[in-house]
Design a protein around this motif. Structure first.
Motif, short mmCIF file in Angstrom:
data_model
loop_
_atom_site.label_atom_id
_atom_site.label_comp_id
_atom_site.label_asym_id
_atom_site.label_seq_id
_atom_site.Cartn_x
_atom_site.Cartn_y
_atom_site.Cartn_z
N ALA A 187 0.82 -1.21 0.00
CA ALA A 187 0.00 0.00 0.00
C ALA A 187 0.86 1.26 0.00
O ALA A 187 0.46 2.29 -0.55
CB ALA A 187 -0.92 -0.02 1.22
N ALA A 188 2.06 1.20 0.60
CA ALA A 188 2.93 2.37 0.65
C ALA A 188 3.42 2.78 -0.73
O ALA A 188 3.84 3.93 -0.92
CB ALA A 188 4.12 2.09 1.56
N ALA A 189 3.35 1.87 -1.70
CA ALA A 189 3.81 2.20 -3.05
C ALA A 189 2.74 2.91 -3.86
O ALA A 189 3.00 3.30 -5.00
CB ALA A 189 4.24 0.92 -3.78
N SER A 227 -4.91 -19.64 8.89
CA SER A 227 -5.99 -18.70 9.15
C SER A 227 -5.44 -17.28 9.21
O SER A 227 -4.40 -17.03 9.82
CB SER A 227 -6.70 -19.04 10.46
OG SER A 227 -7.30 -20.32 10.39
N LEU A 228 -6.14 -16.36 8.56
CA LEU A 228 -5.70 -14.97 8.51
C LEU A 228 -6.85 -14.07 8.94
O LEU A 228 -8.01 -14.34 8.65
CB LEU A 228 -5.25 -14.59 7.10
CG LEU A 228 -4.02 -15.31 6.54
CD1 LEU A 228 -3.79 -14.90 5.09
CD2 LEU A 228 -2.78 -15.00 7.37
N GLY A 229 -6.49 -12.99 9.60
CA GLY A 229 -7.47 -11.99 9.94
C GLY A 229 -7.56 -10.92 8.87
O GLY A 229 -6.71 -10.82 7.98
N THR A 230 -8.59 -10.10 8.94
CA THR A 230 -8.74 -8.99 8.01
C THR A 230 -7.72 -7.91 8.36
O THR A 230 -7.28 -7.78 9.50
CB THR A 230 -10.17 -8.44 8.08
OG1 THR A 230 -11.09 -9.51 7.93
CG2 THR A 230 -10.42 -7.42 6.98
N HIS A 231 -7.36 -7.11 7.35
CA HIS A 231 -6.39 -6.04 7.55
C HIS A 231 -6.87 -5.09 8.64
O HIS A 231 -8.06 -4.78 8.74
CB HIS A 231 -6.20 -5.28 6.23
CG HIS A 231 -4.98 -4.42 6.20
ND1 HIS A 231 -4.94 -3.19 6.82
CD2 HIS A 231 -3.76 -4.62 5.62
CE1 HIS A 231 -3.74 -2.65 6.63
NE2 HIS A 231 -3.01 -3.50 5.91
N PRO A 232 -5.94 -4.59 9.50
CA PRO A 232 -6.36 -3.67 10.57
C PRO A 232 -7.07 -2.42 10.07
O PRO A 232 -7.84 -1.81 10.82
CB PRO A 232 -5.03 -3.32 11.25
CG PRO A 232 -4.12 -4.46 10.94
CD PRO A 232 -4.52 -4.95 9.59
N ALA A 274 -1.59 3.03 4.40
CA ALA A 274 -2.79 2.24 4.12
C ALA A 274 -3.99 3.15 3.87
O ALA A 274 -4.79 2.90 2.95
CB ALA A 274 -3.08 1.30 5.29
N ARG A 275 -4.12 4.22 4.64
CA ARG A 275 -5.23 5.16 4.40
C ARG A 275 -5.05 5.86 3.05
O ARG A 275 -6.02 6.10 2.33
CB ARG A 275 -5.28 6.19 5.53
CG ARG A 275 -5.52 5.60 6.90
CD ARG A 275 -5.71 6.70 7.94
NE ARG A 275 -5.43 6.20 9.28
CZ ARG A 275 -4.30 6.44 9.94
NH1 ARG A 275 -3.36 7.20 9.38
NH2 ARG A 275 -4.12 5.96 11.14
#
Length: 855
Positions: free
Chosen positions: A461-463, A540-545, A517-518
């Motif tokens: 996302a930083a790119a 198992s993965l959680g959703t992005h913060p 990310a924002r």
């Protein structure tokens, strides 16, 4: 030149300034991360810019630590338990200091850790290969005396204060020499007012107060696609991207890429970087397998893997024959293994058979080291050199194949690490850890070519540094591991601060990542698609913060969330509402009934008559003639090789134990001596023919089996004595015919009474199934063997026959005067069983002659 650089730009394309947009690329405006920028600076200044393998650096650092660890350093106890892991951790501390500006000077009042790192740094022997921190330090020292500008302008994606101290010093030197530094300002128009996306962007940017909950209409400008697996999520993403214009879309590509590229390919889209297929991929597996097999006991699964590699030292006919022998008796040196070698030795069509046998001896039959006492370092170096020689002999036919070249690189790196390792012997666990360090630090071993006309992608996302109409975030999951605690203690931080060393602030870095990310969402002007999976590759993965932040700051309730969230199942089934974006068009087609079953099959050609009768072929012929013709005339069989299940292996081992004991005359002695010989013989047989039982974690099964088999041979001896029988022949080959068919097979035991009357015993592992066969008159194998034995001896009636269960140590048979004391099973006589079998065989022969095969 005016490069645009950012901390997170390494490893992928970047949607940077407007000049870098698709169709408007300009020369002299590269987009670089720290690695690319350092490489370009080294190229311009003529510096050596190659970092040695990290595993070699750790090995050299470990050698330094071994020289002083006995002096009671803070790491001494950990070093005694795990030298490699401890050296890796201390080297990370050293590199962090160098990256912060340390030049090896004393760090006063910093505590034992800083004193120990300084001591190791000053040793200077063995020489520590260059790492990234060392290259940065060399660049910093070189640029300190630079007098001419290397670039016209450098545009930074984030504040220079977020870069490590060495980079900040390099930037100052470049600026002093005439290079202008600017902070890139992202100009983002945002989405059209009134849309869901615009409302969320306003909340995240702070222009809308948190108390003012935005009205979510579900207009499709912001959707969160959820799926159970990564492949499901990939298919949903490809369906959404398919109708979009590549020039207006960007994919933030994080997480696992293969699923996304596979889905793009299936939907006719250009791939982002499809992993190429190569026949040499298996070459990378040779080194780990060779190292595993340099220790005893040799794991049969690893032996089977090495023999069946598509590209390996034993590919082709040789590997096939040896794998088949291993599947029959999982061990090296057993009877099937030696038979396969004899077959190879007698094959005059293979002029290289002598060399092949020599390779077999070197790779598999050489005695390995004890896994806990360890293997001498020269032996391990010889194994690595052997694998490297084999790989180099293949490179000539595929000089550009990346996996093959990487396999050679792995060998070179491991050889260098072993040579530098201060230990003279390494245990199996230590070798595994060293090997894992080499394989994990050697980089990618795959080629991933992109395709022209693909949708633009960025690696993080930083790119995202420019507006796009549509932003697809794949995968919108929390991939990052929990942030570790800072490695420095308060006294150490004070000492480093007094020495002028600047350490990165982890909190500022996290704040910058959250802002990035924002910003990624703010780059979209029409639509954002967030794609998250519940699990990827079984993890198992959680959703992005960021999603939690959106929900909390926008005050989204269940109704609003339902309007923003779309499951991949609804997208696939086409049940989305019209306002949802780009539901793939699916057409329902009427179902087609499966073809009906057939009671028989006719090949339309002549089939040769029955000329071979074994129990397996006779059983197939009587149960399903179609199965018989496919197996014994068409030659079809299941592919591959698999080691025997444990219960089959137990039975085979019992057979071999009885055979070996009979050859040694053990059944003529006392029960105690028989049990002692059986126990000693099992130890030999484990390694040659049942090495599965020597694997870690099999001690209980091995002990239980040993007790069962020793008790069984003793019970067999007692049962034979009770019936006044002696073993005449073990594994007696059949030599009889039925009509024109030759009967094949082996009788487990031929026993004889003092009067000369003979009987046969078939040894099995279990007991229940064979009792049922005797009761129902389906003991076909026993009847076939009895007929063949009677025919060979020209007897009118079939001899008595019995089963012996190796698991239960019990002899059981139909009513027979010869088996006194055996368990009696009430059922039809073997003569009746064989009579019914011959009638069925006659009908099957008639059907075969007519070209008809009942199913």
């Amino acid at each position: 030149m005016r490069p645009f650089v950012g901390l997170d730009f390494d490893g992928g394309a970047c949607a940077g300034p407007g000049a870098l947009s698709i169709g408007r690329v300009s020369l002299g405006q590269p987009v670089w991360g720290p690695i690319q920028l350092l490489r370009d600076l080294e190229l311009r200044l003529g510096l050596v810019g190659k970092s040695e393998p990290e595993v070699l650096r750790v090995a050299r650092w470990q050698a330094r630590m071994a020289a002083v660890t006995e002096r009671g350093r803070y790491y001494s106890r950990s070093f005694d338990v795990d030298p490699l892991g401890t050296a890796e951790a201390v080297l990370r501390l050293r590199d962090a200091l160098v990256e912060a500006g340390w030049e090896g000077q004393p760090l006063m009042d910093g505590g034992s850790r800083l004193i120990a790192v300084q001591e190791l740094e000053q040793l200077g022997h063995p020489a520590l290969p260059l790492g990234m921190a060392d290259r940065l330090a060399a660049m910093d020292r070189t640029l300190a005396v630079a007098s001419r500008p290397l670039y016209d302008e450098v545009s930074l994606a984030e504040s220079s204060e977020l870069w490590p101290a060495r980079w900040q010093s390099i930037f100052c030197s470049l600026e002093r020499a005439g290079t202008r530094f600017t902070r890139f300002a992202v100009r983002l128009p945002g989405a059209a007012p009134g849309s869901d996306l615009a409302a969320i962007q306003a909340v995240l940017s702070g222009t809308q107060q948190p108390s003012e909950a935005p009205a979510i209409r579900g207009d499709g400008s912001l959707i969160h696609v959820t799926a159970e697996t990564g492949w499901e999520a990939a298919c949903a993403t490809a369906a959404i991207v398919a109708p979009l214009s590549p020039e207006d879309t960007v994919v933030i590509r994080g997480g696992e890429h293969a699923a996304l590229d596979g889905a793009f390919l299936a939907h006719g889209l250009r791939t982002q970087g499809l992993t190429s297929a190569t026949p040499w991929r298996s070459a990378v597996q040779v080194l780990p397998l060779a190292l595993e097999l340099s220790f005893e006991p040799k794991d049969p699964y690893h032996v089977l893997e090495l023999l069946t590699l598509p590209v390996g030292p034993f590919q082709g006919w040789v590997g096939h024959e040896l794998a088949r022998a291993l599947a029959e008796a999982p061990g090296i040196g057993g009877r099937p293994w030696e038979s396969a070698k004899a077959k190879l030795r007698a094959d005059d069509s293979r002029p290289d058979r002598t060399r092949t046998l020599s390779v077999l001896q070197e790779w598999l039959e050489t005695r390995g080291a004890d896994p806990t006492e360890g293997a001498p370092k020269p032996v391990l170096l010889a194994v690595v050199a052997r694998v490297r020689t084999w790989i180099l002999s293949r490179i000539a036919s595929a000089p550009d194949d990346i996996p093959l070249l990487s396999a050679a690189q792995h060998c070179s790196a491991l050889s260098a690490a072993l040579s530098s390792d201060p230990r003279q012997t390494l245990t199996l666990a230590e070798v595994r850890k060293l090997r894992a360090s080499v394989l994990s630090a050697s980089g990618s071993v795959e080629v991933a070519p992109e395709q022209a006309g693909r949708v633009e992608h960025v690696t993080s996302a930083a790119a995202m540094q420019a507006p796009r109409r549509v932003v697809v975030w794949w995968s919108f999951n929390d991939h990052a591991a929990p942030s570790p605690r800072p490695p420095w203690r308060k006294p150490e931080l004070l000492a480093l601060s007094r020495a002028g060393l600047v350490l990165p602030d982890p909190q500022r870095r996290l704040v910058e990542r959250a802002a990035a990310a924002r910003r990624a969402l703010a780059c979209a002007t029409e639509r954002v698609v967030l794609v998250s999976a519940s699990s990827v590759a079984g993890t198992s993965l959680g959703t992005h913060p960021l999603w939690d932040e959106i929900v909390a700051r926008a005050g989204l309730d269940e109704r609003a969330l339902s309007r923003l969230t779309v499951s991949s199942t609804r997208l696939r089934d086409g049940t989305l509402e019209p306002r949802a974006p780009h539901s793939p068009a699916l057409t329902n087609r009427p179902g087609v009934e499966l073809p009906g079953g057939r009671t028989e099959w006719s090949p339309g050609c002549a089939i040769s008559p029955i000329d071979h009768l074994s129990f397996q072929s006779l059983d197939a012929l009587l149960r399903c003639p179609l199965r018989w013709v496919l197996r014994y005339r068409a030659g079809t069989h299941s592919g591959g090789h698999a080691l025997s299940p444990l219960f089959q292996l137990n039975g085979k081992l019992g057979h071999r134990l009885v055979e070996e004991l009979h050859q040694r005359g053990a059944f003529d002695g006392e029960d105690v001596e028989l049990a002692n010989q059986a126990t000693a013989l099992l130890v030999e047989l484990y390694e040659r023919e049942a090495a599965l039982l020597l694997r870690p974690g099999m001690a209980f099964e091995r002990t239980q089996l040993e007790r069962q088999l020793v008790n069984s041979v003793v019970e067999l001896s007692r049962a034979l004595r009770a019936a006044r029988l002696r073993i005449l022949v073990v594994e007696h080959p059949l030599d009889a015919t039925h009509g024109t068919a030759q009967i094949a097979g082996r009788i487990d035991l031929v026993v004889e009474q003092d009067g000369g009357e003979q009987a046969i015993i078939d040894m099995k592992w279990g007991i229940a199934a064979y009792r049922d066969q005797l009761r129902s008159g389906h003991a076909l194998q026993l009847a076939l063997y009895a007929f063949a034995h009677a025919t060979k001896r020209a007897q009118a009636s079939l001899p008595s026959a019995a089963y012996f269960s190796l698991k239960q140590g019990k002899l059981f048979s139909l009513s027979s005067p010869i088996f006194d004391g055996a368990e009696l099973v009430i059922g039809p006589r073997l003569d009746d069983t064989w009579h019914r079998a011959t009638l069925s065989l006659s009908r099957a022969s008639t059907a075969i002659a007519a070209g008809r095969f009942p199913v």
